[in-house]
Design a protein around this motif. Sequence first.
Motif, mmCIF file in Angstrom:
data_model
loop_
_atom_site.group_PDB
_atom_site.id
_atom_site.type_symbol
_atom_site.label_atom_id
_atom_site.label_comp_id
_atom_site.label_asym_id
_atom_site.label_seq_id
_atom_site.Cartn_x
_atom_site.Cartn_y
_atom_site.Cartn_z
ATOM 1 N N GLN A 36 0.836 -1.282 -0.008
ATOM 2 C CA GLN A 36 0.068 0.226 0.038
ATOM 3 C C GLN A 36 0.821 1.087 -0.025
ATOM 4 O OE1 GLN A 36 -3.323 0.429 -0.309
ATOM 5 N NE2 GLN A 36 -3.438 -1.669 -0.617
ATOM 6 N N GLY A 37 2.034 1.216 0.752
ATOM 7 C CA GLY A 37 2.842 2.209 0.735
ATOM 8 C C GLY A 37 3.477 2.376 -0.612
ATOM 9 N N VAL A 38 3.854 1.338 -1.349
ATOM 10 C CA VAL A 38 4.167 1.590 -2.704
ATOM 11 C C VAL A 38 3.291 2.357 -3.497
ATOM 12 C CG1 VAL A 38 5.013 0.352 -4.812
ATOM 13 C CG2 VAL A 38 5.592 -0.713 -2.398
ATOM 14 N N SER A 39 2.094 1.691 -3.232
ATOM 15 C CA SER A 39 0.834 2.519 -4.116
ATOM 16 C C SER A 39 0.671 4.111 -3.950
ATOM 17 C CB SER A 39 -0.292 1.908 -3.843
ATOM 18 O OG SER A 39 -0.412 0.565 -4.026
ATOM 19 N N GLN A 40 1.216 4.659 -2.564
ATOM 20 C CA GLN A 40 1.048 5.941 -2.119
ATOM 21 C C GLN A 40 2.314 6.357 -3.110
ATOM 22 O OE1 GLN A 40 1.101 5.982 1.859
ATOM 23 N NE2 GLN A 40 -0.937 5.004 2.197
ATOM 24 N N MET A 41 3.604 5.914 -2.969
ATOM 25 C CA MET A 41 4.383 6.567 -3.803
ATOM 26 C C MET A 41 4.170 6.913 -5.088
ATOM 27 S SD MET A 41 6.447 7.391 -1.397
ATOM 28 C CE MET A 41 6.531 7.029 0.396
ATOM 29 N N VAL A 42 3.749 5.807 -5.879
ATOM 30 C CA VAL A 42 3.358 5.845 -7.324
ATOM 31 C C VAL A 42 2.309 7.060 -7.391
ATOM 32 C CG1 VAL A 42 2.163 4.864 -9.241
ATOM 33 C CG2 VAL A 42 3.498 3.367 -7.655
ATOM 34 N N ALA A 43 1.397 7.253 -6.586
ATOM 35 C CA ALA A 43 0.528 8.186 -6.652
ATOM 36 C C ALA A 43 0.800 9.530 -6.448
ATOM 37 C CB ALA A 43 -0.889 7.953 -5.564
ATOM 38 N N ARG A 44 2.074 9.862 -5.941
ATOM 39 C CA ARG A 44 2.961 10.922 -5.484
ATOM 40 C C ARG A 44 3.798 11.176 -6.557
ATOM 41 N NH1 ARG A 44 4.428 9.965 1.028
ATOM 42 N NH2 ARG A 44 2.200 9.775 1.659
ATOM 43 N N HIS A 45 4.019 10.230 -7.405
ATOM 44 C CA HIS A 45 5.294 10.253 -8.471
ATOM 45 C C HIS A 45 6.350 10.614 -7.710
ATOM 46 C CE1 HIS A 45 2.063 10.412 -11.429
ATOM 47 N NE2 HIS A 45 1.747 11.569 -10.846
ATOM 48 N N ASP A 46 6.929 9.763 -6.621
ATOM 49 C CA ASP A 46 7.955 9.968 -5.864
ATOM 50 C C ASP A 46 8.776 8.652 -6.116
ATOM 51 O OD1 ASP A 46 9.898 9.841 -3.738
ATOM 52 O OD2 ASP A 46 8.626 10.447 -2.423
ATOM 53 N N ALA A 47 9.863 9.165 -6.966
ATOM 54 C CA ALA A 47 10.655 7.893 -7.601
ATOM 55 C C ALA A 47 11.449 7.316 -6.495
ATOM 56 C CB ALA A 47 11.537 8.239 -8.645
ATOM 57 N N PRO A 48 12.232 8.041 -5.652
ATOM 58 C CA PRO A 48 13.156 7.586 -4.500
ATOM 59 C C PRO A 48 12.210 6.999 -3.358
ATOM 60 C CG PRO A 48 13.873 9.705 -5.160
ATOM 61 C CD PRO A 48 12.461 9.412 -5.761
ATOM 62 N N GLY A 49 11.061 7.297 -3.090
ATOM 63 C CA GLY A 49 10.111 6.747 -2.168
ATOM 64 C C GLY A 49 9.545 5.393 -2.858
ATOM 65 N N TYR A 50 9.290 5.515 -4.236
ATOM 66 C CA TYR A 50 8.942 3.819 -4.720
ATOM 67 C C TYR A 50 9.956 3.188 -4.500
ATOM 68 C CZ TYR A 50 7.911 0.930 -8.206
ATOM 69 O OH TYR A 50 7.513 -0.559 -9.073
#
Length: 216
Positions: free
Chosen positions: A119-133
């Motif tokens: 779910q955290g991966v999904s959130q990073m995708v939604a934010r377009h946060d590459a390092p977070g992803y």
Amino acid sequence: MLIQSRPIDPNSAAHERVYRALRTRIMHGEVMPGQALTLRGIGKEFDVSMTPAREAIRRLVAEGALFLSSSGRVSTPELTNERIEELATIRAMMEPELATRALPRAHFALIERLEAINQGVSQMVARHDAPGYIRMNLEFHRTLYLRAQAPAMLAMTETVWLQLGPTMRALYGRLNRKEPPYHHKLILAALKAGDEPGLRLAVRTDVTQGLRMLKG
């Protein structure tokens, strides 16, 4: 007779702090392939002298996370097609084995934890946060592999992740992610079913498919 403790070397403590911070940054794709680093810049950022900065760089060069040219320029590596294929092959050998060893210990609590991370991966995708992803994606795999109880294999795998960090950042930009990796769902399904062949296939495909798209 009192035993005197050895004095702590401030340079040693400083270099470990710089090394850990840079290592994490590189592994999570916070720097791009070919990006240069300077001792002066590192020293200024971390408020350390040249000695700990140089020692941290030396360790990261030894691990393949940084490249030192003959002229003394330090940068993150720009991986060739052959190098990408080599590292993808190592991942294809190591990570399915780690997942298989973890399978007998993959109880409900672990699966729930992996689902939460996804779910955290999904959130990073939604934010377009590459390092977070990249960070959350690696956490998904590391959390599973820790159950393998194979620390040497995991350490070797993390060294590969470290060498691939900047390349994974470039890969994220090319893939234009809109949702978590599809094969994470297959990994979770295989864990729930106790399906070892399905787990090996899902992990192998997950860790290699994207990398091989970079070859061109």
